[in-house]
Design an enzyme around this catalytic site. Structure first.
Site, PDB file in Angstrom:
ATOM      1  N   CYS A  42     -18.271  39.209  62.681  1.00 56.37           N
ATOM      2  CA  CYS A  42     -18.586  39.170  61.248  1.00 56.37           C
ATOM      3  C   CYS A  42     -20.089  39.197  61.010  1.00 56.37           C
ATOM      4  O   CYS A  42     -20.541  39.278  59.865  1.00 56.37           O
ATOM      5  CB  CYS A  42     -17.974  37.931  60.631  1.00 56.37           C
ATOM      6  SG  CYS A  42     -16.332  37.592  61.277  1.00 56.37           S
TER       7      CYS A  42
ATOM      8  N   HIS B  35     -15.877  40.376  51.934  1.00 53.01           N
ATOM      9  CA  HIS B  35     -16.392  40.265  53.296  1.00 53.01           C
ATOM     10  C   HIS B  35     -15.790  41.357  54.178  1.00 53.01           C
ATOM     11  O   HIS B  35     -14.956  41.095  55.035  1.00 53.01           O
ATOM     12  CB  HIS B  35     -16.063  38.858  53.826  1.00 53.01           C
ATOM     13  CG  HIS B  35     -16.551  38.568  55.206  1.00 53.01           C
ATOM     14  ND1 HIS B  35     -17.670  39.152  55.755  1.00 53.01           N
ATOM     15  CD2 HIS B  35     -16.070  37.728  56.162  1.00 53.01           C
ATOM     16  CE1 HIS B  35     -17.836  38.685  56.985  1.00 53.01           C
ATOM     17  NE2 HIS B  35     -16.890  37.832  57.264  1.00 53.01           N
TER      18      HIS B  35
END
Ligand SMILES: [Zn+2]
Ligand SMILES: [Zn+2]
Lengths: 146, 385, 385, 146
Positions: free
Chosen positions: B84, B333
């Site tokens: 991420c 995200h």
């Protein structure tokens, strides 16, 4: 027994005996022959002294829960993909079962399922013991019990 | 050491983008950032692509899809991955490329297309961000890892579910001011607290969604930056840290050591302290993540993150505005894209182009981007002239 | 620009390594290269990990497995991916890290664990190295892409199946001299020509196998290199190139433009020409790959690669010895690890530590590593003092 | 029709009409409204002038084979995983079928299956025509024919 009977996916490792030990009722870590560092999960190589000489050592005794959760949206494998297995502590389909990390007196920590205690009864600091389990389909895992 | 500036920014619409493929998503911000810089792709020497997952991409070497679609070949490109934090690791690599002297103008593009797979498969892929040998057998999911961090934080520091929820309330509030955000909806404390429990104690509104999106920036050497841009934003500090793979080996489950290490590196390199930061984008994939970030970045003392949000110190008019672009929580995200999108937001703030969510007079910004549950972390410090 | 040297090398045993996991594989060469450099992990500032595939690794952020297993945290690490060139892209990123001045000593470790999945799944993963939208629907496999390059090369340049087979014969011959090689077996021209057709016209012995393995190097700044090593090997040229994703858009199917571009960059930076190269490791995932490499790297004219192997010009006593470590063909091709393993071999040659396969007096070496069917390429030039 | 009825995996794209066109018997590329660049595979964005204004254009006519192969070890999907589909040109299990790339007079190139010609009869330079095919299971692909 294959290591993936514990890991569910990874099968090749220098530590494949771990699953056999679990099946025989033992949770094993490793200790470095050279510097004495203790590891759980077990390691085949020492990250302190870079030696690859390791002894298997059984982890016993009670510990304190340092954290926990209960996962209601599981990875695919534990949901639909779990069809071919007998899920550890559930019915035909995945039912949430708390999991947590137990810290032993020697500082090592063990992750496990907590099937026997209702979520609202679980709190950080709870004293539990880690126990190997062989599931009905022959795979192995670890649970944390009173 | 050569100085490196951001001279162009682009950020596509984040959301469930069933209208576009990975490569088509990536095209949007690249076009925008080239226009922003006023240069063409022919002026770019080298490219770095940030993408987190082959599996989401349904491709081996997904970065090739992007350089091919842009027609950037035969010039250099490869992919950088830090889960991420892939976007920030790509920015870091772009910075290295310019700072080393091997290139003067570098395009950093980052993208993730997460919605080609269903939620169960996405949960499976993300669950393997933890230890796929030693944690995965316990059915761990991504929310599950942060849930365990939250349980420990609540026990040790008295952080409450209400305080976690307040992070969501803030970030949704600011997401309303960001037209690129995935979710454009205010949420109340009650809505968050009463939402479905994904992984105890984290509820639906404590968690970011599964988003598609892309962002891109142009980096340039000092000489080129001054030629290209009237408002270059300099990356003056970079830090990168890591942590153990499994949560069980963390010394303190409530501290992400990778954040502490990366932040210290970045502050030292830029010669600033947390007090100098005027605006920050931090990694709030889950609400507890933002609270840990306040503490680990030194915005408050350890254990006082809950109090910091409760006192609204990270609102636009607070001590240090955090995630006023909506954060991962509301902006979305798309994992690989997030880090570059953070850079885009900080540049907008330092250029005073952030509109309603502008932090007045912001001169120094910070971005903080986490891989997995802290296994790798990148912190960048940005300053305007 | 800071000079950067390789001061430590390590290469694990390549093969079907059912005895070890990804992280355990990576540990072996890291230990070896630290010993070789005579430093400890504590002396290393930063780390870069090269791994090609999440799917082979059965992990999201596989690099975290490695820094955790080494106990490298909280220091910096992230993953670099360029498919089968991931290793060389990691070396490139390690070089950038040192050259930029942000770190003085960098560990580059690269690994791939391909045999956790079965052959069908491996073929599927690798097949998606091409265009997973526009080529995959036609059942394309990795050998299939190179088979199409071979068909075109045979048609345009008159390259023969025998010439392809001669590459295999050479590389197996030298693999016998490399105890780390996956396959330790001489093959005859007949064996190659009569082996099972994997993808017409490529046969089993035209193709590398599916291998597990890892390799690692330590890079250092000039100052540190002189402290650490008596025989530093300098990376004096770096090139990176790319090509179209799909084969259908290539101008000339027999030329990998990424190789041509990367080689020109690297030669120019190092100030050398192909004639100066004393020893080379080139990307022979398939025999046709080595023939294209001869041509695209400028070792011979376009179309004369077949003749070059036929005349044994790339044997140890030929014009320019190529893949005398066995190449990907015989040493094995654990995809992410290959590029770093090439660097290890070239350093051994330039240190004159290559034993039976030593190229006498080698002063300048080259490595050439390809992602997929040419979508990205890295070329490095190495020189000794 | 979904795009993955052609692509087998990727479904989200600005070019999803491509599969519908195939089903209706047309192989379509795109042409940039601004600079006239032509693309196959189609693109939603122009890599020459960076415009996103594109027109669909049908590709017709014969071309010359620029390369070909026949894959005997297929990816999993086309082998075991192909169970749920009617394989394009095979029996219950994958049978190798040549594939190749056809270059049209306009310089664009099309990949396709070559089911109708024995491998030994295929050579670079062969004149063929690209034809859309709807398979019995309703999915679509492209073949190259005499
Ligand atoms: Zn030890
Ligand atoms: Zn155009």
């Amino acid at each position: 027994m294959e290591f993936k009977d514990f890991s569910r996916s990874i099968n090749h490792t220098k530590l494949d005996k771990f699953a056999d030990y679990l099946a025989s009722g033992k949770i094993m870590g490793t200790t470095c022959k050279k510097c004495g560092s203790r590891y759980y999960p077990p390691r085949a190589d020492c990250k302190k002294c870079f030696s690859d000489g390791m002894d298997w050592v059984e982890l016993k005794g009670r510990g304190k829960l340092i954290t926990f959760t209960s996962i209601n949206v599981p990875p695919d494998y534990f949901d639909v993909g779990f069809k071919n297995l007998t899920p550890p502590f559930s019915k035909a389909r995945y039912t949430a079962c708390p999991i947590g990390i137990l810290r032993l007196d020697n500082g090592l920590s063990i992750m496990g399922w907590i099937p026997g205690i209702a979520l609202k009864e679980i709190s950080v600091g709870l004293e539990l013991v880690a126990v190997p389990v062989t599931l009905p389909d022959g795979t192995v895992t670890i649970k944390l019990c009173d | 050491m050569r100085r490196v500036a951001i001279v162009g920014i682009g950020n596509g619409k984040f959301g469930i983008r069933k209208d576009a493929s990975l490569r088509e998503l990536a095209f949007e911000p690249v076009k925008e950032c080239l226009d922003d810089a006023g240069i063409s792709l022919g002026d770019v020497d080298s490219m770095v692509t940030g993408i987190a997952s082959d599996e989401f991409s349904l491709a081996f070497q997904p970065s090739a899809q992007i350089h091919d679609y842009l027609g950037f070949n035969p010039k250099p490109n490869f992919r950088v991955e830090g889960a991420c934090a892939s976007g920030s690791m790509a920015v870091r690599t772009g910075w290295l490329t310019v700072a080393s002297g091997i290139a003067d103008v570098v395009l950093v593009v980052a993208a993730e297309k997460m919605n080609e797979v269903n939620t169960g498969v996405a949960t499976e892929i993300l669950g393997r961000a933890g230890d796929s040998t030693w944690e995965y057998p316990f059915g761990t999911s991504f929310p599950g890892y942060y849930a365990m961090i939250a349980s420990a934080h609540m026990d040790r520091h008295g952080t409450t579910e209400e305080q976690l929820a307040m992070v969501a309330v803030k970030n949704h509030h600011y997401g309303m001011m960001n037209p690129l955000a995935h979710i454009q909806k205010e949420v109340s404390l009650e809505m968050v607290l009463n939402s479905f429990v994904v992984a105890h104690p984290l509820k639906l509104y404590d968690c970011c969604l599964i988003s598609d999106g892309a962002a891109a920036i142009i980096l340039a050497s000092e000489e080129k930056a001054k030629e290209i841009s009237k408002k270059p934003v300099w990356i003056t500090g970079l830090g990168c840290g890591t942590d153990t793979l499994g949560l069980n080996e963390r010394r303190d489950l409530t501290t992400l050591e990778g954040t502490v290490f990366a932040a210290n590196q970045a502050y030292k390199m830029a010669g600033v302290t947390p007090d100098d930061i005027d605006v920050a984008c931090v990694h709030d994939c889950f609400t507890i993540g933002e609270i840990c970030a306040y503490e680990d970045l030194g915005f408050c003392k350890k254990g006082e993150g809950g109090k910091m949000i409760e006192e609204k110190q990270t609102y636009l008019d607070g001590k240090i505005p955090v995630n006023v672009d909506g954060g991962l929580k509301s902006k979305g995200h798309p994992i690989g894209a997030t880090g570059v999108s953070m850079s885009v937001e900080i540049v907008k703030q330092l250029r005073e182009e952030a509109g309603k969510r502008q932090v007045k007079g912001a001169e120094t910004g910070l971005s903080h981007n986490i891989a997995g549950s802290g296994q790798a972390v990148a912190v960048h410090i940005y300053q305007r002239d």
